[in-house]
Design an enzyme around this catalytic site. Sequence first.
Site, PDB file in Angstrom:
ATOM      1  N   ASP A   1      11.507   4.908   9.998  1.00 23.16           N
ATOM      2  CA  ASP A   1      11.364   4.772   8.774  1.00 23.16           C
ATOM      3  C   ASP A   1      12.112   6.315   7.974  1.00 23.16           C
ATOM      4  O   ASP A   1      12.182   6.617   8.408  1.00 23.16           O
ATOM      5  CB  ASP A   1       9.669   4.823   8.420  1.00 23.16           C
ATOM      6  N   SER A   2      11.636   5.685   6.618  1.00 17.38           N
ATOM      7  CA  SER A   2      12.420   7.333   5.717  1.00 17.38           C
ATOM      8  C   SER A   2      11.418   8.100   5.587  1.00 17.38           C
ATOM      9  O   SER A   2      11.230   9.459   5.234  1.00 17.38           O
ATOM     10  CB  SER A   2      12.893   6.154   4.572  1.00 17.38           C
TER      11      SER A   2
ATOM     12  N   TYR B   1      14.346   6.150   0.839  1.00 22.68           N
ATOM     13  CA  TYR B   1      15.494   5.176   1.236  1.00 22.68           C
ATOM     14  C   TYR B   1      15.664   4.779  -0.057  1.00 22.68           C
ATOM     15  O   TYR B   1      17.296   4.071  -0.578  1.00 22.68           O
ATOM     16  CB  TYR B   1      15.144   4.491   1.876  1.00 22.68           C
TER      17      TYR B   1
ATOM     18  N   CYS C   1      11.245  -0.060   8.316  1.00 25.20           N
ATOM     19  CA  CYS C   1      11.229  -0.110   7.140  1.00 25.20           C
ATOM     20  C   CYS C   1      12.406  -0.788   6.547  1.00 25.20           C
ATOM     21  O   CYS C   1      13.330  -1.277   7.275  1.00 25.20           O
ATOM     22  CB  CYS C   1      12.037   1.259   5.969  1.00 25.20           C
TER      23      CYS C   1
ATOM     24  N   GLU D   1       1.839   6.981  -2.216  1.00 22.78           N
ATOM     25  CA  GLU D   1       2.569   8.527  -1.870  1.00 22.78           C
ATOM     26  C   GLU D   1       1.502   8.985  -2.665  1.00 22.78           C
ATOM     27  O   GLU D   1       1.290  10.255  -1.691  1.00 22.78           O
ATOM     28  CB  GLU D   1       4.356   9.083  -2.315  1.00 22.78           C
TER      29      GLU D   1
ATOM     30  N   CYS E   1       8.290  -3.569   1.384  1.00 29.36           N
ATOM     31  CA  CYS E   1       8.045  -1.946   1.630  1.00 29.36           C
ATOM     32  C   CYS E   1       7.094  -2.142   2.004  1.00 29.36           C
ATOM     33  O   CYS E   1       5.856  -2.555   2.260  1.00 29.36           O
ATOM     34  CB  CYS E   1       8.003  -2.268  -0.194  1.00 29.36           C
ATOM     35  N   THR E   2       7.305  -0.720   3.198  1.00 28.48           N
ATOM     36  CA  THR E   2       5.724   0.005   4.100  1.00 28.48           C
ATOM     37  C   THR E   2       4.625   0.002   3.269  1.00 28.48           C
ATOM     38  O   THR E   2       3.528   0.440   4.040  1.00 28.48           O
ATOM     39  CB  THR E   2       6.991   0.907   4.939  1.00 28.48           C
ATOM     40  N   HIS E   3       5.120   0.776   2.012  1.00 28.13           N
ATOM     41  CA  HIS E   3       3.690   1.227   1.111  1.00 28.13           C
ATOM     42  C   HIS E   3       3.102   0.062   0.359  1.00 28.13           C
ATOM     43  O   HIS E   3       1.911   0.614   0.486  1.00 28.13           O
ATOM     44  CB  HIS E   3       4.383   2.192   0.229  1.00 28.13           C
TER      45      HIS E   3
HETATM   46  N1  DGL Z   1       9.621   2.980   3.420  1.00 24.13           N
HETATM   47  C1  DGL Z   1      10.857   2.685   2.178  1.00 24.13           C
HETATM   48  C2  DGL Z   1      10.870   0.255   2.628  1.00 24.13           C
HETATM   49  O1  DGL Z   1       9.834  -0.118   3.101  1.00 24.13           O
HETATM   50  C3  DGL Z   1      10.341   2.668   1.260  1.00 24.13           C
HETATM   51  C4  DGL Z   1      10.472   4.380   0.790  1.00 24.13           C
HETATM   52  C5  DGL Z   1      11.709   4.300   0.504  1.00 24.13           C
HETATM   53  O2  DGL Z   1      12.120   4.436  -0.497  1.00 24.13           O
HETATM   54  O3  DGL Z   1      12.392   5.005   0.736  1.00 24.13           O
HETATM   55  O4  DGL Z   1      11.429  -0.472   1.319  1.00 24.13           O
END
Ligand code: DGL
Length: 275
Positions: free
Chosen positions: A12-13, A44, A76, A155, A187-189
């Site tokens: 992941d990022s 990312y 991600c 975050e 999105c992961t978050h």
């Molecule tokens: N992990 C990214 C996603 O799922 C979110 C965070 C990022 O922008 O890196 O798209």
Amino acid sequence: MEASNRAIGLLDSGVGGLTVAREIFKLMPEENIIYYGDTLHLPYGPKDLNLVREYVEEIISYLIKEKKVKAVVIACNTATSAALDYVKQKFEVPIFGMIQSAAVRAVELSRNKKIAIIGTEGTVKSNAYQNVILEIDSEVKLFAKACPKFVNLVEEGKFDGVEVEKTAHDYLDFLIEAEVDSLILGCTHFPYLTPILSKIMGDKLRLINPAHEMALEVRENLSNLALLKKNNLKSSNKFIVSDKEKISKRFLKYGRQFLKLNELKFEEKNIFINE
Ligand code: DGL
């Protein structure tokens, strides 16, 4: 070591992909996981997708060559949008991404064929989710919205409260008016925001967590490939980041609770030293 007993690599990022690790832990608790979070290049979402693809390629190379993983999970959405098709052709180990199975599930669940996707700018602009959904059913009416502020809020460890609610209303009220019945948390978050999103959007809305759908896909595929872990040794997990300084401490505190882990320690390994 027999291939099936090697670890699954996740990337992941940053540490947002721990929401994906959680689903893998839940469905395959016996598996070993090696997680690589590219905190050095986080986020990312706003970056050029060609650059994201280069990062992803480098991380996968590292996981395969150095860590000898048996499969790779791109945990991600932005990285999946940028790189999945490319890396699948380039590497021989099975590689899984966030989009396909969630898209399938959304089409299955939607009754009125009005489906929304929320994610980073990169994910939304790439049209990766939109293309897969329309391939499955060209009659679906799609709504896509980049919600970068959600990433920042999560975050910071903010999952509810006035600021989060206002941001959610600003981003999503148009989806209520459009009577969308299924929403992909692309999105992961975003799974951290599930309670507030359900509250705002109403409990009839179907929320699709791509991490869960992908974990099912990974388990089924590894089983078909005879790659599920066979030995009875206790599972072990390793978490690596490219820059330890850039991990949000607040987010991690919640991440640990969310993952139900007593301990969550990160090693630092910058694989991008030639940059
Ligand atoms: N992990 C990214 C996603 O799922 C979110 C965070 C990022 O922008 O890196 O798209």
